[in-house]
Design an enzyme around this catalytic site. Structure first.
Site, PDB file in Angstrom:
ATOM      1  N   ASP A  30      33.059  24.562  57.032  1.00 27.25           N
ATOM      2  CA  ASP A  30      32.945  23.173  57.483  1.00 27.25           C
ATOM      3  C   ASP A  30      32.193  23.136  58.806  1.00 27.25           C
ATOM      4  OD1 ASP A  30      34.797  20.559  56.402  1.00 27.25           O
ATOM      5  OD2 ASP A  30      33.702  20.325  58.281  1.00 27.25           O
ATOM      6  N   LYS A  35      38.500  21.368  62.773  1.00 26.95           N
ATOM      7  CA  LYS A  35      39.148  21.537  61.473  1.00 26.95           C
ATOM      8  C   LYS A  35      39.262  23.030  61.136  1.00 26.95           C
ATOM      9  CE  LYS A  35      38.482  18.086  58.177  1.00 26.95           C
ATOM     10  NZ  LYS A  35      37.722  17.417  57.121  1.00 26.95           N
ATOM     11  N   GLU A 149      34.743  16.463  40.283  1.00 30.58           N
ATOM     12  CA  GLU A 149      36.154  16.704  40.585  1.00 30.58           C
ATOM     13  C   GLU A 149      36.976  15.453  40.224  1.00 30.58           C
ATOM     14  OE1 GLU A 149      37.910  19.518  41.845  1.00 30.58           O
ATOM     15  OE2 GLU A 149      39.365  18.104  41.062  1.00 30.58           O
ATOM     16  N   PHE A 150      38.130  15.683  39.604  1.00 34.88           N
ATOM     17  CA  PHE A 150      38.963  14.547  39.197  1.00 34.88           C
ATOM     18  C   PHE A 150      40.345  14.570  39.848  1.00 34.88           C
ATOM     19  CE2 PHE A 150      35.930  15.418  35.800  1.00 34.88           C
ATOM     20  CZ  PHE A 150      35.364  14.162  35.603  1.00 34.88           C
ATOM     21  N   GLU A 153      44.569  12.618  45.201  1.00 32.93           N
ATOM     22  CA  GLU A 153      45.273  12.949  46.439  1.00 32.93           C
ATOM     23  C   GLU A 153      46.765  12.732  46.212  1.00 32.93           C
ATOM     24  OE1 GLU A 153      43.528  10.722  49.645  1.00 32.93           O
ATOM     25  OE2 GLU A 153      41.559  11.538  49.220  1.00 32.93           O
ATOM     26  N   ASN A 206      36.168   6.776  37.031  1.00 29.93           N
ATOM     27  CA  ASN A 206      36.774   6.022  38.132  1.00 29.93           C
ATOM     28  C   ASN A 206      36.620   4.520  37.936  1.00 29.93           C
ATOM     29  OD1 ASN A 206      37.822   8.180  39.413  1.00 29.93           O
ATOM     30  ND2 ASN A 206      36.480   8.133  41.205  1.00 29.93           N
ATOM     31  N   GLY A 251      50.097  -4.484  41.528  1.00 31.07           N
ATOM     32  CA  GLY A 251      50.412  -4.263  42.944  1.00 31.07           C
ATOM     33  C   GLY A 251      49.449  -4.996  43.845  1.00 31.07           C
ATOM     34  N   CYS A 258      38.038   6.980  46.973  1.00 32.81           N
ATOM     35  CA  CYS A 258      37.218   7.135  45.760  1.00 32.81           C
ATOM     36  C   CYS A 258      36.930   5.826  45.019  1.00 32.81           C
ATOM     37  CB  CYS A 258      37.883   8.121  44.811  1.00 32.81           C
ATOM     38  SG  CYS A 258      37.829   9.798  45.458  1.00 32.81           S
ATOM     39  N   LYS A 261      34.654   3.141  46.781  1.00 32.96           N
ATOM     40  CA  LYS A 261      33.271   3.588  46.999  1.00 32.96           C
ATOM     41  C   LYS A 261      32.569   3.876  45.676  1.00 32.96           C
ATOM     42  CE  LYS A 261      33.306   8.511  47.953  1.00 32.96           C
ATOM     43  NZ  LYS A 261      32.574   9.038  46.810  1.00 32.96           N
TER      44      LYS A 261
END
Ligand code: NAD
Length: 448
Positions: A30, A35, A149-150, A153, A206, A251, A258, A261
């Site tokens: 990174d 970090k 990537e799926f 979080e 998504n 809700g 994700c 965006k």
């Protein structure tokens, strides 16, 4: 396999740690020196259940290390995974500056045949552009593959070890065998396809999930008016295997780094080829409005908000994450402040990220849930963290100025709240106004 992962955010860090756990040699890179310093001390800078333990094991057993030196990591690697951010530009399009910078740096560090796999979510055609950029700067052989990537979080480790599917986008044979070898221990559901379709699968997935959420939120809004209960409606719909029960929870709308965006980016991707994605535009519109529905409910329960004290429970866009990027709470806070409400906010994990983004000294940031409701005219539940499930209602009533609860996640039941003596509003069910409208409707139908 020797793997370099570029970017140690939610995706890169989890992927790198999990590859190391599978026995691979991983170097995670990174630009962010702080970090990397934190990671080197064995500390995880994000909240992701189960991650720290396996990260520390990988480091202790010598399979995982962290660096700011991209070249050093890439030189040694057979596989380079790009997992840098693709945040939205003001136009909604994905900002590819980080990807392009990473591609150039990777190119200059290649020392022999290398597979470059892009996990970042990128518009159709981007991986071909990455290949072009790398090709301009190196003579070494390489292949660029789209491996979207799926992971979610909050359950990222579990999702990485047990993915629903792995998509590998390439028209070249050479990288496929190694990528199959990497992913076979995780799942049998591996779909090898062309690069552009792989890129599109991520956005389409998504967008579809966001559509399900906006769809059920609109059904909820209708349920309130016709006297139906959206949780029962969703339950009944979910039995149908063509529909399925997932993502049908009404809700305050979707959020996070994700869906907002990626839906905007797909609208833009379509626009760039002269196609107006009308359905997805509506999905985004519905979501914006749904976030503010909670304010309308609050006003209907307690009237004018100016000078009223409003407690907020939960700020993260969903439980088990500290990610505040595009959380509905941000729009709700802005609207409450604009209407002159005094906010007392609490989140078990996302507080410091929220404070960092909101930067509003007038908000009272509380250390405990019960502290937030002190003197409140109403409590709004925005994130269904587990700790909110069981409450001492009499103690809460004693702390609040008036017992009003607006439940943005349908965490509680109307019967439970009535028994506790609360004025209670939720989403798409048992709303007194809705029942009234429902009664009106049946009366109208009867007179026809
Ligand atoms: P993030 O912002 O948390 O992390 C990105 C990291 O990349 C940052 O730490 C940044 O410092 C680093 N970085 C940027 N440029 C770099 C460079 N040239 N060299 C080294 N490091 C660099 O992002 P994220 O949430 O992990 O998302 C990464 C990508 O994965 C995005 O495209 C996102 O859309 C996609 N994605 C995210 C999720 C999720 O749940 N967060 C899920 C699926 C896909």
């Amino acid at each position: 396999m020797r793997i370099a992962v570029i970017g140690t955010g939610y995706v890169g860090l989890v992927s790198g740690v999990c590859y190391a756990e599978l026995g691979h040699q991983v170097v995670a890179v990174d630009l962010d020196e702080r970090k990397i310093a934190t990671l080197r001390q064995g500390e995880v800078p994000i909240h992701e259940p189960g991650l720290q333990e396996i990260m520390q094991r990988g480091m202790a057993e010598g399979r995982l290390r962290f660096t700011t030196q991209l070249a050093e990591a890439v030189e040694e690697a057979e596989l380079v995974v790009i997992a840098v951010g693709t945040p939205p530009l003001p136009s909604g399009e994905a900002n590819l500056a980080y990807i392009e910078q990473a591609a150039r740096e990777i190119a200059l560090a290649l020392r022999g045949y290398t597979i470059v796999a892009t996990k970042s979510t990128v518009p159709v055609g981007t991986n071909e552009r990455i290949a072009e950029l790398i090709g301009e700067l190196t003579e070494h052989p390489f292949d660029v593959v789209s491996v979207p990537e799926f992971l979610r979080e909050g359950s990222a480790v579990q999702d990485t070890f047990h993915p629903d599917r792995i998509v590998i986008g390439t028209s070249r044979e050479r990288p496929v065998a190694q990528l199959l070898e990497l992913h076979r221990p995780l799942t049998e559901s591996i779909f090898v396809t062309d690069i552009r379709s792989a890129e599109m699968i991520k956005y389409a997935s998504n967008a579809f999930l966001a559509t399900k959420i906006s769809f059920i939120n609109e059904i909820a809004n209708i349920c309130e008016k016709v006297g139906a209960d959206v949780t029962k409606v969703a339950h009944g719909m979910g039995y149908d295997r063509r529909i399925g029960p997932a993502f049908l929870k009404a809700g305050i709308g979707y959020g996070g780094s994700c869906f907002p965006k990626d839906t905007q980016a797909l609208i833009q991707i379509a626009g760039n080829v002269d196609y107006e994605f009308k359905l997805l535009k509506s999905v985004v519109e519905v979501n914006k409005d749904q976030r503010l529905n909670i304010i309308r409910k609050l006003e209907s329960a307690i009237g004018e908000l100016s000078g009223r004290v409003v407690a907020l429970w939960g700020l993260a866009f969903k439980p088990d994450t500290d990610d505040m990027r595009d959380a509905p709470a941000l729009d709700i806070i802005a609207e409450l402040r604009q209407k002159g409400a005094v906010i007392r906010a609490y989140d078990p994990i996302a507080m410091s990220n929220a404070m960092h983004i909101v930067k509003d000294t007038a908000i009272v940031w509380c250390d405990e849930a019960m502290q937030a409701v002190e003197g409140a005219d109403a409590l709004c539940l925005l994130t269904e963290w587990r700790e909110f499930a069981a409450c001492d209602w009499p103690a809460m009533r004693a702390l609040m100025r008036q017992p009003v609860l607006i439940d943005g996640r349908n965490l509680y039941s109307a019967a439970e709240m009535a028994a506790a003596g609360f004025v209670y509003r939720s989403v798409g069910r048992s709303d007194p106004d809705g029942q009234l409208a429902g009664a009106d409707l049946s009366a109208r139908q009867l007179t026809r």
